[in-house]
Enzyme design. Structure first.
Site, short mmCIF file in Angstrom:
data_model
loop_
_atom_site.label_atom_id
_atom_site.label_comp_id
_atom_site.label_asym_id
_atom_site.label_seq_id
_atom_site.Cartn_x
_atom_site.Cartn_y
_atom_site.Cartn_z
N LYS A 1 -28.07 -20.48 3.14
CA LYS A 1 -27.65 -19.55 4.19
C LYS A 1 -27.28 -18.18 3.60
O LYS A 1 -27.45 -17.15 4.26
CB LYS A 1 -26.46 -20.14 4.96
CG LYS A 1 -26.88 -21.16 6.01
CD LYS A 1 -27.51 -20.45 7.21
CE LYS A 1 -27.85 -21.40 8.33
NZ LYS A 1 -28.38 -20.71 9.51
N ARG B 1 -22.54 -30.75 20.88
CA ARG B 1 -22.53 -30.79 19.42
C ARG B 1 -23.23 -32.07 18.94
O ARG B 1 -23.06 -33.14 19.55
CB ARG B 1 -21.07 -30.78 18.96
CG ARG B 1 -20.85 -30.71 17.46
CD ARG B 1 -21.44 -29.47 16.86
NE ARG B 1 -20.63 -28.91 15.78
CZ ARG B 1 -21.12 -28.18 14.80
NH1 ARG B 1 -22.43 -27.94 14.72
NH2 ARG B 1 -20.33 -27.66 13.90
N GLU C 1 -19.58 -21.14 5.97
CA GLU C 1 -19.83 -21.95 4.77
C GLU C 1 -20.16 -21.08 3.57
O GLU C 1 -20.03 -21.51 2.43
CB GLU C 1 -20.98 -22.93 5.02
CG GLU C 1 -20.56 -24.24 5.66
CD GLU C 1 -19.75 -25.14 4.73
OE1 GLU C 1 -20.20 -25.41 3.62
OE2 GLU C 1 -18.65 -25.55 5.13
N THR D 1 -23.04 -18.04 8.35
CA THR D 1 -22.01 -19.07 8.49
C THR D 1 -20.82 -18.86 7.57
O THR D 1 -20.95 -18.37 6.44
CB THR D 1 -22.61 -20.46 8.21
OG1 THR D 1 -21.55 -21.40 8.01
CG2 THR D 1 -23.47 -20.47 6.95
N TYR E 1 -26.63 -26.07 1.45
CA TYR E 1 -26.70 -25.38 2.75
C TYR E 1 -26.09 -23.99 2.64
O TYR E 1 -26.69 -22.99 3.06
CB TYR E 1 -25.95 -26.22 3.81
CG TYR E 1 -25.70 -25.50 5.11
CD1 TYR E 1 -26.70 -25.39 6.08
CD2 TYR E 1 -24.45 -24.93 5.40
CE1 TYR E 1 -26.47 -24.74 7.28
CE2 TYR E 1 -24.21 -24.28 6.60
CZ TYR E 1 -25.22 -24.18 7.53
OH TYR E 1 -24.99 -23.53 8.72
N THR F 1 -33.51 -25.91 20.69
CA THR F 1 -33.12 -27.27 21.09
C THR F 1 -31.77 -27.69 20.51
O THR F 1 -31.29 -28.78 20.80
CB THR F 1 -34.19 -28.29 20.66
OG1 THR F 1 -34.39 -28.16 19.24
CG2 THR F 1 -35.51 -28.06 21.38
N ALA G 1 -32.57 -21.52 14.09
CA ALA G 1 -33.14 -22.75 13.50
C ALA G 1 -32.58 -22.97 12.10
O ALA G 1 -32.51 -22.04 11.30
CB ALA G 1 -34.66 -22.62 13.43
#
Ligand code: NAP
Ligand code: G4F
Length: 322
Positions: free
Chosen positions: A153, A184, A127, A125, A149, A10, A81
């Site tokens: 990750k 986005r 990041e 990512t 985060y 989603t 997810a």
């Protein structure tokens, strides 16, 4: 007909990837967490809501993840997810750690036990590079995450590598730099800016409050990036790939482009608000996707001007209808 399971279907990338796989003739299953409000709007916008087999589950719940793997009998699993908003990860560090970190193990373990031939994609990512250790980041650049985060990750990334090396799973990790689109989430800076510029242009908002507009990001188009995900799982050998445009731009410059597109000067409307600064910032990201280009034959096709124009046009139309 190949079967795919997408977690995070989603979300922005989930919608683009589901469309790509449906167009290629896959049967697409989506793991969907229970929400009290509608979470399928992106799939509706894409015109594919009815084409997906929905499986209830949550990345924090190992049993539901296992059931989804067994029920979908997937050739390919795409783990998209996540609690993906960096700023929120300081407010919800534990949830972020469970969903974005341990959740990956739930999925890998289910694949290892019940579907060992399944190919696996992990949404890693840029990041993870955080406080950058090289001017341009590639697969060999050391990681230095700067947020809960990024840390979560990094766990997800290494557990993917570990299951590949420990059990021989076809598990690949895409280290994707920022990618955006009209789908986005509104909390991310590009959409926040294009939505605000559209509202200001149409007299529905007076100003835009932002944080560190000197931060630089390597922004690409989500539609281009999901192709790289699919290409990774079509290779004989699993591996890790950086996916990026190789161009970095300040938030300030991104604002200029967006506002100029509707004939406005961002300097008249943008106010700096300390509330949007982060406890630890990732000042600059710039990716080198040479390996993805060489091995996968992938390349970014959408430049930032085109991307921002696409997002502005969509927001101008949406705001006008409100
Ligand atoms: P997004 O729009 O925020 O989508 C996240 C998805 O994860 C949503 O479908 C969300 O469901 C789902 N989700 C959240 N918590 C869950 C849980 N506990 N159990 C099951 N599903 C859960 O993110 P995106 O931009 O599409 O990014 C996709 C993935 O790529 C994420 O893992 C993100 O961290 C990573 N990534 C993104 C970028 C980028 O620039 N977009 C760059 C690098 C990596 P709801 O809709 O119900 O909330
Ligand atoms: O749009 P952002 O919130 O994205 P961020 O933090 O780079 O994270 C996104 O990209 C990552 C890949 O590198 C993904 F892994 C992650 O899931 C997500 O998709 O912020 C971009 C920059 C930051 O430096 C932030 O401090 O914009 C700066 N910024 C300045 N003012 C702002 C704002 N960001 C937000 N969201 N809101 C502001 O008002």
């Amino acid at each position: 007909m190949k079967s795919a399971l997408i977690t995070g279907i989603t979300g922005q990338d989930g919608a683009y990837l589901a469309k790509l796989l449906l167009d290629k003739g896959y049967k697409v299953h989506g793991l969907v967490a229970r929400r009290s409000s509608d979470s399928r709007w992106r799939l509706r916008e894409m015109g594919i809501e009815q084409d997906i087999v929905y499986l209830d589950g949550d990345m924090a719940d190992a049993c539901s993840v296992q059931r989804a793997v067994i029920k979908s009998a997937p050739d390919e699993v795409y783990n998209l997810a996540a609690q993906s908003f960096v700023a929120a990860s300081w407010d919800q560090p534990v949830t972020t750690g469970i969903v974005d970190g341990l959740g990956v193990t739930h999925l890998l373990e289910a694949i290892r036990q019940f579907s060992a031939q399944t190919r696996f994609y992990q949404a890693s990512t840029s990041e993870m590079f955080g406080l950058i250790q090289a001017e341009q980041q590639d697969e060999h650049t050391p990681f230095y995450p700067r947020s809960p985060y990024g840390v979560a990750k990094l766990y997800g990334h290494w557990i993917t590598v570990n299951y590949r090396e420990s059990y021989g799973l076809h598990a690949s990790s895409g280290i994707l730099f920022n990618h955006e689109s009209p789908l986005r989430g509104i909390e991310f800076v590009t959409r926040k800016v294009t939505d605000a510029a559209a509202r200001i242009k149409q007299g529905k908002q007076q100003e835009l409050r932002l944080g560190n507009i000197d931060a630089k990001r390597d922004w690409g188009f989500a539609g281009d990036y999901v192709e790289a995900m699919w290409l990774m799982l079509q290779q004989d050998t699993p591996d890790d790939y950086v996916v990026a445009t190789g161009i970095t731009t300040t938030v300030r410059e991104m604002c200029r482009i967006a506002f100029e597109h509707v004939g406005l000067d961002y300097r008249d409307f943008v106010k700096i608000d300390p509330a949007f600064f982060r406890p630890a910032e990732v000042e600059v990201l710039l990716g080198n996707s040479a390996k993805a280009q060489r091995v996968l034959g992938w390349k970014p096709r959408t430049d930032l001007d085109t991307l921002i124009r696409m997002m502005m046009d969509a927001d101008m139309k949406r705001v006008a209808k409100e």
